[in-house]
Design a protein around this motif. Structure first.
Motif, short mmCIF file in Angstrom:
data_model
loop_
_atom_site.label_atom_id
_atom_site.label_comp_id
_atom_site.label_asym_id
_atom_site.label_seq_id
_atom_site.Cartn_x
_atom_site.Cartn_y
_atom_site.Cartn_z
N LYS A 51 38.07 46.74 45.29
CA LYS A 51 38.45 47.07 43.93
C LYS A 51 39.28 46.01 43.22
O LYS A 51 39.73 46.22 42.10
CB LYS A 51 39.22 48.39 43.91
N SER A 101 34.64 39.71 37.92
CA SER A 101 33.60 40.54 37.30
C SER A 101 34.15 41.90 36.90
O SER A 101 35.18 42.35 37.42
CB SER A 101 32.40 40.71 38.23
N THR A 103 33.20 44.71 37.73
CA THR A 103 33.14 45.70 38.81
C THR A 103 34.47 45.83 39.55
O THR A 103 34.68 46.80 40.27
CB THR A 103 32.03 45.37 39.82
N THR A 105 37.63 46.84 39.07
CA THR A 105 38.44 47.56 38.10
C THR A 105 39.77 48.07 38.64
O THR A 105 40.62 48.49 37.89
CB THR A 105 37.64 48.79 37.57
#
Length: 106
Positions: A51, A101, A103, A105
């Motif tokens: 993450k 990126s 992704t 988060t």
């Protein structure tokens, strides 16, 4: 996805990969070796996980900055910390940029 670019070299990071930044020319585990007296033998580590990323200032007296702010301890980095997908890093007098990126988060 995340990648670190510094000194003309780009390293694409994979999950659970640790990038080591320092000045010890004899340390073959360093991903970025910066022969500079302002950089400690092991100056910083950057770890990617599912993450986000963790940047740790491993230096006792050297500086590490994230988007212009000096950091002393571990910093959790996600896409929210980016400026158009990039986090600007500085290790001593050496600039780097970290592409992150959407992704990641956190």
């Amino acid at each position: 996805m995340a990648s670190l670019t510094m000194e003309g070299h780009t390293e694409v990071m994979h999950t659970y990969q640790v990038l080591r930044i320092g000045s010890d020319v004899n340390d073959k585990t360093l991903h970025y070796c910066l022969p500079d007296k302002n950089i400690d033998k092991l100056h910083a580590t950057l770890t990617k996980y599912e993450k986000g990323l963790y940047l740790v200032n491993e230096s006792r007296h050297g500086s590490v900055s994230v988007n212009g702010m000096r950091v002393g301890g571990p910093v959790h980095i996600t896409y929210r910390h980016t400026r158009k997908g990039i986090v600007y890093l500085r290790f001593g007098r050496h600039d780097a940029y970290l592409r992150v990126s959407r992704t990641l988060t956190g």
